[in-house]
Design an enzyme around this catalytic site. Structure first.
Site, short mmCIF file in Angstrom:
data_model
loop_
_atom_site.label_atom_id
_atom_site.label_comp_id
_atom_site.label_asym_id
_atom_site.label_seq_id
_atom_site.Cartn_x
_atom_site.Cartn_y
_atom_site.Cartn_z
N HIS A 17 0.81 -1.04 -0.01
CA HIS A 17 -0.09 0.05 0.11
C HIS A 17 0.85 1.35 0.04
CE1 HIS A 17 -3.25 -2.47 2.25
NE2 HIS A 17 -3.73 -2.11 1.00
N LYS A 41 -17.88 -6.65 8.09
CA LYS A 41 -16.73 -7.64 8.45
C LYS A 41 -15.99 -7.24 9.88
CE LYS A 41 -13.91 -7.69 4.08
NZ LYS A 41 -12.66 -7.04 3.20
N ARG A 94 -1.65 -5.91 -8.51
CA ARG A 94 -0.38 -6.74 -8.10
C ARG A 94 -0.18 -7.82 -9.23
NH1 ARG A 94 -2.89 -8.13 -2.56
NH2 ARG A 94 -4.61 -8.30 -3.86
O1 PNS Z 1 -8.85 -3.00 0.46
P1 PNS Z 1 -10.05 -3.52 -0.49
O2 PNS Z 1 -10.87 -4.32 0.57
O3 PNS Z 1 -9.71 -4.26 -1.68
O4 PNS Z 1 -10.86 -2.26 -1.01
C1 PNS Z 1 -12.21 -2.35 -1.46
C2 PNS Z 1 -12.86 -1.08 -1.73
C3 PNS Z 1 -12.74 -0.32 -0.42
C4 PNS Z 1 -12.29 -0.25 -2.76
C5 PNS Z 1 -14.44 -1.17 -2.21
O5 PNS Z 1 -14.86 -2.42 -1.61
C6 PNS Z 1 -15.11 -0.11 -2.03
O6 PNS Z 1 -15.08 0.79 -2.99
N1 PNS Z 1 -16.13 -0.09 -1.35
C7 PNS Z 1 -17.10 0.95 -1.00
C8 PNS Z 1 -18.59 0.51 -1.43
C9 PNS Z 1 -18.81 0.84 -2.90
O7 PNS Z 1 -18.69 1.80 -3.47
N2 PNS Z 1 -19.03 -0.28 -3.72
C10 PNS Z 1 -19.45 -0.48 -5.01
C11 PNS Z 1 -17.95 -0.49 -5.90
S1 PNS Z 1 -18.12 -0.95 -7.61
#
Ligand code: PNS
Length: 164
Positions: A17, A41, A94
């Site tokens: 990150h 979660k 990645r």
């Molecule tokens: O670190 P992660 O868990 O891979 O991050 C995932 C994240 C936070 C980028 C994704 O879950 C997200 O954007 N969540 C917010 C809810 C949302 O907008 N959902 C629609 C995504 S298309």
């Protein structure tokens, strides 16, 4: 003013990150590290702990003129990004295995908010296999996580599980 959101769970923040944030600093004037509040979660670190850890470890990265801010958000990422007046969403990729899910999210986000661009960045090869999920699993099973996360993260993980 080019402002990006770097969203994620950051549970915990890894060196991968931080590598992405450092690279993002070359492209953006400001990056907001947005920690997703996900009530579904059960996290290892609370939002407050992740906020505090991120703020601390960001002090050690090369950011040049780029401003870094840690924040948290609920709900749709695009709504949060618009509210923050961001132009872009940064995501790290990645391996090819990340690509499918990331592409789906990027296209859905574009559909929801066409003004926002998603920028994919590749971390250094050294971190291409590092994920928060694996770090937690290895740590919980007694494996070494040095070099995969900042020393503060390892220390806080040990404190939290009384392994310090
Ligand atoms: O670190 P992660 O868990 O891979 O991050 C995932 C994240 C936070 C980028 C994704 O879950 C997200 O954007 N969540 C917010 C809810 C949302 O907008 N959902 C629609 C995504 S298309």
């Amino acid at each position: 003013m080019r402002r990006a959101i770097y969203p994620g769970s950051f549970d915990p923040v890894t060196n991968g990150h931080l590598d992405i944030i450092e690279r993002g600093c070359k492209l953006f004037d400001e990056i907001i590290i947005g920690i997703l509040v996900n009530p579904e979660k059960q996290p290892f670190f609370s939002i407050e702990e992740r906020h505090e850890i991120l703020t601390e470890v960001l002090k050690d990265i090369t950011q040049g003129q780029c401003k870094l801010r840690v924040d948290s958000f609920r709900g749709l990422l695009v709504n949060y990004a618009v509210a923050q007046q961001a132009n872009a969403i940064v995501r790290g990729i990645r391996a090819i295995s990340d690509y499918e899910y990331e592409l789906q999210m990027a296209l859905m986000n574009r559909r929801l908010e066409p003004t926002l661009e998603t920028v994919f960045m590749m971390p250094a090869e050294t971190y291409s296999y590092v994920s928060s999920r694996l770090v937690k699993e290895v740590f919980q099973l007694g494996g070494a996580i040095g070099g995969l996360v900042p020393p503060l993260v390892e220390q806080r993980m040990k404190e939290k599980t009384n392994k310090a």
